[in-house]
Motif scaffolding. Structure first.
Motif, mmCIF file in Angstrom:
data_model
loop_
_atom_site.group_PDB
_atom_site.id
_atom_site.type_symbol
_atom_site.label_atom_id
_atom_site.label_comp_id
_atom_site.label_asym_id
_atom_site.label_seq_id
_atom_site.Cartn_x
_atom_site.Cartn_y
_atom_site.Cartn_z
ATOM 1 N N MET A 186 0.863 -1.181 0.000
ATOM 2 C CA MET A 186 0.000 0.000 0.000
ATOM 3 C C MET A 186 0.896 1.226 0.000
ATOM 4 S SD MET A 186 -1.485 -0.350 3.880
ATOM 5 C CE MET A 186 -2.126 -1.988 3.631
ATOM 6 N N GLY A 187 0.304 2.366 -0.336
ATOM 7 C CA GLY A 187 1.094 3.591 -0.360
ATOM 8 C C GLY A 187 1.921 3.679 -1.619
ATOM 9 N N SER A 188 3.155 3.218 -1.502
ATOM 10 C CA SER A 188 4.067 3.353 -2.631
ATOM 11 C C SER A 188 3.956 2.161 -3.586
ATOM 12 C CB SER A 188 5.478 3.479 -2.078
ATOM 13 O OG SER A 188 6.337 3.779 -3.118
ATOM 14 N N VAL A 189 2.815 2.048 -4.264
ATOM 15 C CA VAL A 189 2.583 0.957 -5.228
ATOM 16 C C VAL A 189 2.266 1.583 -6.595
ATOM 17 C CG1 VAL A 189 1.871 -0.705 -3.475
ATOM 18 C CG2 VAL A 189 0.138 0.745 -4.523
ATOM 19 N N PRO A 190 2.532 0.848 -7.682
ATOM 20 C CA PRO A 190 2.426 1.464 -9.011
ATOM 21 C C PRO A 190 1.025 1.924 -9.386
ATOM 22 C CG PRO A 190 3.262 -0.822 -9.144
ATOM 23 C CD PRO A 190 2.977 -0.551 -7.721
ATOM 24 N N ALA A 191 0.943 2.871 -10.286
ATOM 25 C CA ALA A 191 -0.302 3.142 -11.003
ATOM 26 C C ALA A 191 -0.510 1.968 -11.958
ATOM 27 C CB ALA A 191 -0.199 4.453 -11.767
ATOM 28 N N ALA A 192 -1.773 1.587 -12.199
ATOM 29 C CA ALA A 192 -2.004 0.364 -12.984
ATOM 30 C C ALA A 192 -3.326 0.394 -13.733
ATOM 31 C CB ALA A 192 -1.986 -0.852 -12.060
ATOM 32 N N SER A 193 -3.433 -0.556 -14.657
ATOM 33 C CA SER A 193 -4.703 -0.904 -15.295
ATOM 34 C C SER A 193 -4.776 -2.417 -15.315
ATOM 35 C CB SER A 193 -4.757 -0.437 -16.750
ATOM 36 O OG SER A 193 -4.609 0.952 -16.833
ATOM 37 N N ALA A 194 -5.993 -2.969 -15.193
ATOM 38 C CA ALA A 194 -6.187 -4.419 -15.349
ATOM 39 C C ALA A 194 -7.462 -4.609 -16.149
ATOM 40 C CB ALA A 194 -6.283 -5.097 -13.997
ATOM 41 N N SER A 240 -1.969 2.257 -7.124
ATOM 42 C CA SER A 240 -2.266 3.631 -6.734
ATOM 43 C C SER A 240 -3.173 4.245 -7.784
ATOM 44 C CB SER A 240 -0.966 4.445 -6.663
ATOM 45 O OG SER A 240 -0.197 4.037 -5.563
ATOM 46 N N ARG A 241 -3.929 5.255 -7.413
ATOM 47 C CA ARG A 241 -4.851 5.884 -8.369
ATOM 48 C C ARG A 241 -4.123 6.674 -9.445
ATOM 49 N NH1 ARG A 241 -9.404 3.039 -8.054
ATOM 50 N NH2 ARG A 241 -10.120 2.854 -5.917
ATOM 51 N N ALA A 242 -2.945 7.203 -9.099
ATOM 52 C CA ALA A 242 -2.156 7.970 -10.081
ATOM 53 C C ALA A 242 -0.763 8.160 -9.513
ATOM 54 C CB ALA A 242 -2.793 9.335 -10.336
ATOM 55 N N CYS A 243 0.172 8.578 -10.347
ATOM 56 C CA CYS A 243 1.463 9.009 -9.818
ATOM 57 C C CYS A 243 2.084 10.048 -10.727
ATOM 58 C CB CYS A 243 2.400 7.834 -9.569
ATOM 59 S SG CYS A 243 3.088 7.089 -11.036
ATOM 60 N N LEU A 244 2.978 10.815 -10.131
ATOM 61 C CA LEU A 244 3.729 11.847 -10.838
ATOM 62 C C LEU A 244 5.168 11.398 -10.876
ATOM 63 C CD1 LEU A 244 2.567 15.185 -9.199
ATOM 64 C CD2 LEU A 244 2.669 14.779 -11.668
ATOM 65 N N TRP A 245 5.787 11.509 -12.041
ATOM 66 C CA TRP A 245 7.189 11.125 -12.125
ATOM 67 C C TRP A 245 7.979 12.170 -12.916
ATOM 68 C CZ3 TRP A 245 10.793 10.094 -15.903
ATOM 69 C CH2 TRP A 245 12.016 9.578 -15.429
ATOM 70 N N GLY A 246 9.162 12.470 -12.436
ATOM 71 C CA GLY A 246 10.035 13.414 -13.143
ATOM 72 C C GLY A 246 10.177 14.711 -12.373
ATOM 73 N N ALA A 248 10.255 18.706 -11.349
ATOM 74 C CA ALA A 248 9.296 19.818 -11.423
ATOM 75 C C ALA A 248 9.449 20.515 -12.771
ATOM 76 C CB ALA A 248 9.571 20.788 -10.286
ATOM 77 N N GLY A 249 8.348 20.896 -13.349
ATOM 78 C CA GLY A 249 8.398 21.614 -14.626
ATOM 79 C C GLY A 249 8.340 20.699 -15.829
ATOM 80 N N CYS A 250 8.738 19.431 -15.646
ATOM 81 C CA CYS A 250 8.639 18.524 -16.793
ATOM 82 C C CYS A 250 8.183 17.134 -16.327
ATOM 83 C CB CYS A 250 9.936 18.458 -17.562
ATOM 84 S SG CYS A 250 11.350 18.250 -16.516
ATOM 85 N N SER A 251 7.393 17.114 -15.247
ATOM 86 C CA SER A 251 6.914 15.831 -14.740
ATOM 87 C C SER A 251 5.853 15.248 -15.662
ATOM 88 C CB SER A 251 6.331 16.021 -13.340
ATOM 89 O OG SER A 251 5.328 17.018 -13.371
ATOM 90 N N ARG A 252 5.639 13.946 -15.532
ATOM 91 C CA ARG A 252 4.552 13.255 -16.234
ATOM 92 C C ARG A 252 3.575 12.745 -15.192
ATOM 93 N NH1 ARG A 252 4.099 14.697 -20.595
ATOM 94 N NH2 ARG A 252 5.722 14.541 -22.158
ATOM 95 N N LEU A 253 2.285 12.819 -15.535
ATOM 96 C CA LEU A 253 1.249 12.284 -14.662
ATOM 97 C C LEU A 253 0.697 11.002 -15.276
ATOM 98 C CD1 LEU A 253 -0.798 12.582 -12.283
ATOM 99 C CD2 LEU A 253 -2.254 13.856 -13.881
ATOM 100 N N PHE A 254 0.681 9.933 -14.507
ATOM 101 C CA PHE A 254 0.118 8.653 -14.941
ATOM 102 C C PHE A 254 -1.155 8.399 -14.147
ATOM 103 C CE2 PHE A 254 4.624 8.488 -15.713
ATOM 104 C CZ PHE A 254 4.717 7.895 -16.963
ATOM 105 N N VAL A 347 -17.367 1.147 -18.536
ATOM 106 C CA VAL A 347 -16.313 1.982 -19.144
ATOM 107 C C VAL A 347 -15.200 2.209 -18.125
ATOM 108 C CG1 VAL A 347 -17.631 4.098 -18.537
ATOM 109 C CG2 VAL A 347 -15.900 4.210 -20.336
ATOM 110 N N GLU A 348 -13.988 2.280 -18.624
ATOM 111 C CA GLU A 348 -12.830 2.619 -17.772
ATOM 112 C C GLU A 348 -11.901 3.496 -18.601
ATOM 113 O OE1 GLU A 348 -11.091 -0.456 -15.182
ATOM 114 O OE2 GLU A 348 -9.134 0.129 -15.972
ATOM 115 N N ILE A 349 -11.319 4.502 -17.967
ATOM 116 C CA ILE A 349 -10.466 5.455 -18.697
ATOM 117 C C ILE A 349 -9.129 5.601 -17.977
ATOM 118 C CG2 ILE A 349 -10.280 7.808 -19.601
ATOM 119 C CD1 ILE A 349 -13.316 7.995 -19.645
ATOM 120 N N GLU A 350 -8.040 5.525 -18.730
ATOM 121 C CA GLU A 350 -6.718 5.797 -18.159
ATOM 122 C C GLU A 350 -6.131 6.989 -18.907
ATOM 123 O OE1 GLU A 350 -4.951 1.877 -19.193
ATOM 124 O OE2 GLU A 350 -3.649 2.997 -20.555
ATOM 125 N N ALA A 351 -5.158 7.641 -18.304
ATOM 126 C CA ALA A 351 -4.667 8.879 -18.905
ATOM 127 C C ALA A 351 -3.190 9.109 -18.600
ATOM 128 C CB ALA A 351 -5.477 10.056 -18.390
#
Ligand code: 3EB
Length: 353
Positions: A186-194, A240-246, A248-254, A347-351
């Motif tokens: 829990m907590g620090s687990v990947p963003a995912a789709s199944a 996790s529901r989402a995560c930010l990587w990278g 500041a200023g050029c991060s990606r949101l999953f 329906v399910e949406i990832e972004a």
């Protein structure tokens, strides 16, 4: 500004996602191909110039979910920094992978039928646990220990076998692998789709991992999936529901696969339009959390790249119309047919932002 800071930014800020046809990929310059980490076809692996892909040893796979629009669209993950150096490591079990200093893309597909087991449920669990343990083992070896995003496609996801739904057997085995490898559940687990793929497909898993950790994001409108009550399965889904990587200023949101769930309950059963709207409210709540973390309004609904999975292809016009109303200007959207991992979700949406 120090040189170190700007070169770090250049290295991490350039992770790119594109949805392209085989034809569009064919007309890209060598400099574009130089940074390709991996290519995922939808229905089937893309029909691309093998010499180009083989020379660079680019991992190419397919999620096996059917695209609802004409054309053989592919998902392409690429590092766009000019000087970036990508490598392929030695074969690691079933995993094919390619990496930079910062990032690693990998995939594996497993035919459950080939696994020695006494039952279908046991074969599915062995396949899942084995896949995750292999992934974690690889990432420890290459020192990209942080899975930031993982996509799981399994055939007949809602089918019952051995007294439980296949998705729930998958959840048990995924959780076992996280525990056995000493990882947080829990907590620090990947963003995912199944999602479900057609009967007879192999289990197909692909992922992005990184040297440095992402920032995990939960949705205040939803119970964290790893805290779902037992009525959704003896073992909670680990994501996790989402995560930010990278930087500041050029991060990606999953943004993980997101559906019409509030708290832990499905809402708007049987109403695909209302489910679509609720899903967008959930994604909006995640964007608010992400913007709070980055301290700006960097992320917005109309700048996301979306993958929309529909249980019933006949719902496409309704969902397209609902999204056209909610997102202006319309972002880049790939529409796919897939079973969603609760029978009542349409329906399910990832972004990616
Ligand atoms: C949900 O919110 C919908 O098991 O990895 C979405 C994203 C869902 C990821 C997973 C499941 C997963 O529970 C289902």
């Amino acid at each position: 500004m120090s040189t170190t800071a700007s070169s770090t930014a250049a290295a991490t800020g350039s992770l790119q996602l594109e949805y392209l046809s085989s034809h569009q990929m064919g007309s890209q310059p060598a400099s574009w191909w130089h940074g390709v980490l991996g290519i995922i076809g939808f229905d089937r692996p893309p029909n691309i110039d093998r010499t180009r892909v083989d020379r660079a040893r680019i991992p190419v796979t397919a999620s096996r979910v059917r695209s609802l629009r004409a054309g053989d669209l592919c998902e392409v993950w690429r590092v766009a920094s000019p000087g970036v150096q990508l490598s392929n490591g030695p074969e690691h079990g079933k995993i094919r992978y390619r990496y930079s200093d910062d990032l690693l893309f990998g995939f594996l597909s497993i035919a459950e039928q080939a696994i020695d087991a006494r039952s279908e449920a046991e074969a599915l669990q062995r396949a899942t646990e084995g896949a995750y343990l292999e992934i974690f083992d690889l990432l420890d070896a290459t020192a990209h220990p942080h899975v930031i995003r993982i996509w799981n496609y399994l055939p007949n996801i809602n089918m019952q076998t051995g007294g439980d739904e296949r998705y729930r057997h998958f959840n048990s085995a995924r959780q076992t692998a996280f525990r056995k490898s000493g990882r947080a559940t829990m907590g620090s687990v990947p963003a995912a789709s199944a999602l479900g793929s057609p009967a007879g497909s192999p289990i197909s898993i692909y992922f992005l991992a990184a040297r440095r950790p992402p920032k995990m994001i939960e949705n205040p409108r939803q119970t964290s999936a790893y805290h779902y009550p037992p009525k959704f399965g003896r073992h909670s889904p680990i994501f996790s529901r989402a995560c930010l990587w990278g930087d500041a200023g050029c991060s990606r949101l999953f943004v993980s696969g997101t559906a019409s769930i509030v708290g832990h309950e499905t809402i708007h059963c049987g109403d695909v339009i209302a489910q679509t709207r609720e899903t967008i409210l959930n994604i909006g709540a995640l964007l608010d959390q992400a913007n709070r973390i980055v301290g700006s309004s960097r992320y917005s609904l109309d700048s996301l790249k979306l993958k929309v999975y529909l249980r019933h292809p006949s719902d496409l016009p309704d969902v397209e119309a609902a999204l056209a109303e909610l997102l202006h200007p319309a972002p880049s959207i790939a529409y796919l047919q897939a079973d969603v991992c609760r029978e009542d979700l349409l329906v399910e949406i990832e972004a990616v932002g």
